[in-house]
Motif scaffolding. Structure first.
Motif, PDB file in Angstrom:
ATOM      1  N   ILE B  76       1.035  -1.075  -0.044  1.00 33.55           N
ATOM      2  CA  ILE B  76       0.125  -0.023   0.025  1.00 33.55           C
ATOM      3  C   ILE B  76       0.800   1.225   0.096  1.00 33.55           C
ATOM      4  N   GLY B  77       2.078   1.206   0.768  1.00 33.68           N
ATOM      5  CA  GLY B  77       3.075   2.266   0.797  1.00 33.68           C
ATOM      6  C   GLY B  77       3.425   2.717  -0.539  1.00 33.68           C
ATOM      7  N   PHE B  78       3.998   1.773  -1.326  1.00 30.30           N
ATOM      8  CA  PHE B  78       4.331   1.641  -2.541  1.00 30.30           C
ATOM      9  C   PHE B  78       3.322   2.335  -3.620  1.00 30.30           C
ATOM     10  N   ILE B  79       1.930   1.849  -3.587  1.00 30.28           N
ATOM     11  CA  ILE B  79       1.036   2.456  -4.429  1.00 30.28           C
ATOM     12  C   ILE B  79       0.707   3.882  -4.054  1.00 30.28           C
ATOM     13  N   VAL B  80       0.488   4.339  -2.652  1.00 27.80           N
ATOM     14  CA  VAL B  80      -0.081   5.593  -2.352  1.00 27.80           C
ATOM     15  C   VAL B  80       1.333   6.500  -2.423  1.00 27.80           C
ATOM     16  N   ILE B  81       2.434   6.150  -2.117  1.00 27.84           N
ATOM     17  CA  ILE B  81       3.641   7.235  -2.287  1.00 27.84           C
ATOM     18  C   ILE B  81       3.805   7.283  -3.750  1.00 27.84           C
ATOM     19  N   ASN B  82       3.504   6.516  -4.790  1.00 24.76           N
ATOM     20  CA  ASN B  82       3.537   6.796  -5.934  1.00 24.76           C
ATOM     21  C   ASN B  82       3.013   7.797  -6.480  1.00 24.76           C
ATOM     22  N   ILE B  83       1.734   8.265  -5.830  1.00 32.07           N
ATOM     23  CA  ILE B  83       1.005   9.588  -6.247  1.00 32.07           C
ATOM     24  C   ILE B  83       1.959  10.857  -6.132  1.00 32.07           C
ATOM     25  N   ILE B  86       4.332  11.179  -9.105  1.00 30.06           N
ATOM     26  CA  ILE B  86       3.564  12.022 -10.133  1.00 30.06           C
ATOM     27  C   ILE B  86       3.800  13.427  -9.929  1.00 30.06           C
ATOM     28  N   GLU B  87       3.718  13.926  -8.941  1.00 28.26           N
ATOM     29  CA  GLU B  87       3.985  15.242  -8.263  1.00 28.26           C
ATOM     30  C   GLU B  87       5.393  15.584  -8.691  1.00 28.26           C
ATOM     31  N   ILE B  88       6.136  14.900  -8.441  1.00 35.06           N
ATOM     32  CA  ILE B  88       7.768  14.793  -8.647  1.00 35.06           C
ATOM     33  C   ILE B  88       8.081  15.047  -9.841  1.00 35.06           C
ATOM     34  N   PHE B 102      -2.601  22.735  -5.001  1.00 36.02           N
ATOM     35  CA  PHE B 102      -3.824  23.392  -5.315  1.00 36.02           C
ATOM     36  C   PHE B 102      -4.964  22.367  -4.653  1.00 36.02           C
ATOM     37  N   LEU B 103      -4.809  21.073  -4.193  1.00 33.84           N
ATOM     38  CA  LEU B 103      -5.956  20.403  -3.683  1.00 33.84           C
ATOM     39  C   LEU B 103      -6.465  20.708  -2.258  1.00 33.84           C
ATOM     40  N   GLY B 104      -5.567  21.585  -1.773  1.00 32.93           N
ATOM     41  CA  GLY B 104      -5.813  22.022  -0.163  1.00 32.93           C
ATOM     42  C   GLY B 104      -6.074  21.075   0.597  1.00 32.93           C
ATOM     43  N   PRO B 105      -7.187  20.885   1.407  1.00 40.33           N
ATOM     44  CA  PRO B 105      -6.987  19.878   2.491  1.00 40.33           C
ATOM     45  C   PRO B 105      -6.704  18.206   1.963  1.00 40.33           C
ATOM     46  N   LEU B 106      -7.137  18.010   0.738  1.00 42.06           N
ATOM     47  CA  LEU B 106      -7.028  16.732   0.114  1.00 42.06           C
ATOM     48  C   LEU B 106      -5.409  16.844  -0.103  1.00 42.06           C
ATOM     49  N   TYR B 107      -4.685  17.720  -0.357  1.00 44.70           N
ATOM     50  CA  TYR B 107      -3.203  17.527  -0.405  1.00 44.70           C
ATOM     51  C   TYR B 107      -2.615  17.246   0.959  1.00 44.70           C
ATOM     52  N   SER B 108      -3.296  17.726   1.893  1.00 53.13           N
ATOM     53  CA  SER B 108      -2.584  17.550   3.442  1.00 53.13           C
ATOM     54  C   SER B 108      -2.942  16.194   3.522  1.00 53.13           C
ATOM     55  N   LEU B 109      -4.164  15.715   3.206  1.00 51.52           N
ATOM     56  CA  LEU B 109      -4.305  14.260   3.589  1.00 51.52           C
ATOM     57  C   LEU B 109      -3.459  13.288   2.845  1.00 51.52           C
ATOM     58  N   LEU B 110      -3.290  13.560   1.625  1.00 49.80           N
ATOM     59  CA  LEU B 110      -2.138  12.891   0.703  1.00 49.80           C
ATOM     60  C   LEU B 110      -0.659  12.881   1.434  1.00 49.80           C
ATOM     61  N   THR B 111      -0.167  14.170   1.423  1.00 53.42           N
ATOM     62  CA  THR B 111       1.104  14.145   2.070  1.00 53.42           C
ATOM     63  C   THR B 111       1.226  13.613   3.608  1.00 53.42           C
ATOM     64  N   GLY B 112       0.108  13.747   4.318  1.00 52.43           N
ATOM     65  CA  GLY B 112       0.159  13.175   5.610  1.00 52.43           C
ATOM     66  C   GLY B 112       0.085  11.794   5.642  1.00 52.43           C
ATOM     67  N   THR B 113      -0.756  11.155   4.760  1.00 55.62           N
ATOM     68  CA  THR B 113      -0.954   9.628   4.694  1.00 55.62           C
ATOM     69  C   THR B 113       0.263   9.121   4.006  1.00 55.62           C
ATOM     70  N   ASN B 114       1.015   9.876   2.951  1.00 54.76           N
ATOM     71  CA  ASN B 114       2.457   9.380   2.679  1.00 54.76           C
ATOM     72  C   ASN B 114       3.357   9.131   3.640  1.00 54.76           C
ATOM     73  N   TRP B 212      16.052  14.672  -5.556  1.00 54.28           N
ATOM     74  CA  TRP B 212      16.674  14.082  -6.690  1.00 54.28           C
ATOM     75  C   TRP B 212      17.053  12.687  -6.176  1.00 54.28           C
ATOM     76  N   ALA B 213      17.493  12.441  -4.797  1.00 50.55           N
ATOM     77  CA  ALA B 213      17.523  11.190  -4.675  1.00 50.55           C
ATOM     78  C   ALA B 213      16.270  10.187  -4.591  1.00 50.55           C
ATOM     79  N   HIS B 214      15.211  10.780  -4.505  1.00 47.62           N
ATOM     80  CA  HIS B 214      14.096   9.943  -4.383  1.00 47.62           C
ATOM     81  C   HIS B 214      13.668   9.575  -5.816  1.00 47.62           C
ATOM     82  N   ILE B 215      13.776  10.494  -6.675  1.00 48.44           N
ATOM     83  CA  ILE B 215      13.413  10.169  -8.067  1.00 48.44           C
ATOM     84  C   ILE B 215      14.275   9.484  -9.036  1.00 48.44           C
TER      85      ILE B 215
END
Lengths: 284, 457
Positions: B76-83, B86-88, B102-114, B212-215
């Motif tokens: 699950i980590g692999f799938i979600v972190i891959n979102i 896309i940003e990178i 620009f996703l606002g609260p959804l972005y916070s949810l995404l980065t937080g979950t990540n 850079w190291a991540h991508i």
């Protein structure tokens, strides 16, 4: 069957006896027990007798596809010649082959293993397992046959059959989809095992005996509820515990395994049909 | 958005990374297609449903709870972190920064979950490493688990940790640089900022290093996959999709033999014309069964590329449990090794030439050129130990079927080489002569009924 055909009759079911059922002295008793049940419930059945031949299962598993197909086509010709629609057999290998591999060669039948057939008789109230031998207080564990279980997803029917016996039913650690082979499938029945540290049937018999002796970590009955059966001290008389099987190869392998452990005096190996026949009082 | 030399560099790196992967993937596809043709079309809904349950849903993993949970976290980590990847990618190409904010609260949810998943992945990886290297789970050993497969399994775990560390470095530096004005939520990184220097220049450099190291790490990992058991993260899906739908007990029918047998039994039977080459000449007859990888069906080769070497098949194999040579995992790993040896290996890392296998012995090289899957890798002793019980087939989390390959090789031994063990030849002739695998006369077949209604004791 030939006699029946001469009278212009077609039986409701054909009982496919199988080579072990016809020739193996121990398994002939299973054949007879099943026939007594058929007679008892009054099913219109027939057997092929001398016209039956090996289904070809061991040849196919051993890689001899040519011999398998020769056998299959010969049997299909016989069965189709008599207009057979429904086949019942006590052998999971015959069952699997006729059910799954004969259709590609022109043999389409409704094929039923005797565990499913017995379950149906019990559900219909035709077999009640009353009036004969009582299994109360005795421990029974069922050994899954690969060609019934994993090969064809039949796990519940044999367990449902055992449930009418009023015995303490115990599951082995490796059961159902995780069941351990008796060691005879894939044509192993006819050859010495390859070198290793142990024979497969001994490993499996040890597991069955541990279950019957109450050495298993958690005793579960067939519904997955903790068993009420008391844990007996090893070596005490267990009143004739039973390893139930539903396959001639499993029968031979488990009986040999029990003998190897010198436990044949208190643990017996029986087929489902034998257990039902004796509970129904059909052994006389 | 501001373009710089960094964006051009990023574009080059990304194109090279994906391009190299596509090149490797094409060669692997070609390797799989050297197998015999087998029609697997149709039953689309049934196949999709199975893929959803077994591949996406990890259904068969849950036969063993502890590894299933650890694997699920990493998956699950692999799938979600891959979102985030896309940003990178977008940020990298267009010079934007955190373009999805620009996703606002959804972005916070995404980065937080990540972040939470990233931390869980590190913990799960540590547990998996412990199981493999300290606890010594038995199925991770065995003769087929040579130097390369053992190292490979650990390399994957180390890469996961490096990738997660890069992610946290990037987030923590960014957070310290921008403070509360940074969009997103950082439940883990907020505790890491204290570890970083205070200089804005240093923080900016560290943020870039993490980014850079991540991508680059992901692109390197992508290109490591085809050399590794970790290729299963891609191949599990087609492999489950193309897995068998018939009962496990049903062995394949050999149609060419059917024609021969029918012709023997019925002289009027018309055997279909033999296959011809595109130029009209008769095609070379295909052998019965399988001697080498190209005699197996393409689905068997797809199996080989989907194997995670987890050893669940071998750990439930009755022959293996009781000390026989047979290991279903070895059959599958041998198949992959052989297909890469016989056809061109697309791999950047060459697993077969790792460790002691790297010693170039000219005689061994010569032997390697002449041998086949059967006997070169898989011995008849292994094949004859199989009870065809289907335990390995049942156990595989990605629906690999080692039994099919075993039976195909047995067919070659029996039909092409007449090399069955002698006792099986006796059984064959009993069936031929008496219609039973035992030496009994067919006329005795009805003897069981003689004393049917006489009391037995």
């Amino acid at each position: 069957m030939a006699d029946l055909a001469a009278r212009g009759e077609t039986p409701e079911i054909l009982f496919w006896v199988g080579c072990a059922g016809a020739f193996d002295d121990r398994y002939k008793r299973v054949t007879r027990a099943f026939v007594r049940i058929l007679e008892h419930v009054g099913v219109n059945y027939a057997v092929l007798g001398m016209e039956e031949s090996c289904t070809g299962d061991p040849a196919k598993r051993a890689g001899n596809e040519f011999l398998f197909q020769m056998q299959a086509m010969q049997n299909i010709t016989t069965l189709n010649g008599y207009g057979i629609k429904k086949v019942v057999t006590a052998c999971p290998h015959c069952f699997n082959t006729i059910k799954n591999e004969y259709p590609a060669l022109g043999g389409e039948y409704e094929v039923i293993h005797h565990s499913t057939f017995l379950q149906q008789l019990i559900n219909e109230g035709k077999v009640k397992a009353e009036g004969g031998e009582s299994f109360k207080g005795r421990r029974i564990t069922f050994h899954d046959s690969c060609y019934l279980g994993r090969a064809n997803n039949i796990y519940e029917a044999p367990r449902a059959v055992l449930e009418v016996l009023d015995a303490d039913l115990l599951e082995m650690k490796r059961c159902k989809t995780n069941g351990l082979c008796c060691g005879a499938g894939g044509a192993q029945m006819w050859k010495e095992p390859e070198p290793g540290k142990k024979d497969i049937n001994v490993e499996r018999a040890e597991e069955a005996l541990a279950t019957l002796d109450g050495d298993a970590d958690v005793l579960l009955n067939l519904q997955g509820v903790e068993s009420t059966a008391p844990v007996l001290p090893a070596g005490s008389n267990r009143g004739g515990s039973v390893i139930a099987v539903a396959c001639p190869f499993c029968m031979t392998m488990m009986a040999d395994g029990v003998k190897n452990k010198e436990r044949e005096s208190d643990v017996q190996v029986f087929d489902l049909a034998e257990l039902i026949a004796s509970a129904e009082g059909l052994n006389a | 958005m501001h373009f710089s030399i960094q964006n051009i560099l990023f574009l080059l790196v990304a194109v090279a990374g994906f391009g190299l992967f596509a090149w490797q993937a094409r060669k692997i596809r070609a390797n799989i297609l050297v197998g015999r043709d087998r029609d697997m079309s149709g039953h689309v809904n049934e196949r999709l449903w199975k893929t959803l349950l077994v591949a996406f849903g990890q259904q068969k993993m849950f036969k063993r709870l502890t590894p299933a949970i650890l694997h699920l976290i990493v998956y699950i980590g692999f799938i979600v972190i891959n979102i985030e990847v896309i940003e990178i990618l977008i940020d990298g190409i267009f010079g934007t920064h955190r373009v999805l904010s620009f996703l606002g609260p959804l972005y916070s949810l995404l980065t937080g979950t990540n972040e939470v998943l990233g931390a869980l992945v590190v913990l799960a990886v540590a547990a998996l490493w412990w199981r493999r290297n300290v606890k010594g789970v038995r199925r991770f050993t065995g003769p087929e688990m040579r130097a390369w497969p053992r190292l490979d399994a650990n390399v994957i775990l180390y890469i996961e940790v490096v990738l997660m560390a890069a992610l946290f470095l990037m987030n923590a530096a960014d957070l310290k640089l921008h403070g509360a004005s940074l969009p997103g939520a950082f439940p883990i990184s907020q505790f890491l900022t204290g570890l970083l220097p205070d200089s804005p220049t240093a923080l900016h450099v560290l943020e870039r290093v993490g980014w850079w190291a991540h991508i680059v790490g992901i692109l390197l990992f992508l290109n490591y996959l085809p050399s590794s058991k970790h290729f299963h993260i891609i191949m599990a899906f087609p492999n489950v999709y193309y897995s068998r739908l018939v009962p496990q007990g049903q062995f394949s029918n050999v149609d060419s033999i059917t024609h021969e047998v029918k012709a023997m039994m019925d002289p009027t039977y018309q055997v279909p014309a033999p296959a011809t080459e595109p130029d009209g000449s008769a095609a070379a007859p295909t052998p019965f069964g399988a001697k080498d990888v190209n005699d197996l069906a393409w689905t068997n080769l797809l199996n080989a590329y989907s194997c995670t070497e987890c050893g669940r098949c071998t750990s439930v194999c009755p022959a293996n449990i009781t000390g026989k040579l047979l290991s279903p995992r070895k059959i599958i790993m041998d198949t992959r090794d052989r297909v890469e040896e016989k056809y061109n290996s697309p791999l950047i890392f060459n697993p077969n030439l790792y460790g002691k296998e790297a010693k170039h012995d000219p005689q061994e090289q010569l032997d390697r050129e002449n041998h086949t899957l059967l006997r070169g890798y898989v011995t008849p002793e292994e094949l004859w130990a199989c009870t065809t019980c289907n335990a390995c087939v049942e156990a595989c989390p990605v629906n690999i079927n080692p039994l099919e390959s075993i039976v195909e090789m047995r067919r070659f031994l029996v039909l092409e080489e007449s090399a069955a063990p002698n006792s099986l030849n006796v059984m064959f002739s009993n069936i031929e002569n008496n219609g039973a695998p035992w030496a009994f006369s067919p006329s005795d077949r009805f003897n069981w009924a003689d004393d049917l209604f006489v009391a037995e004791k």
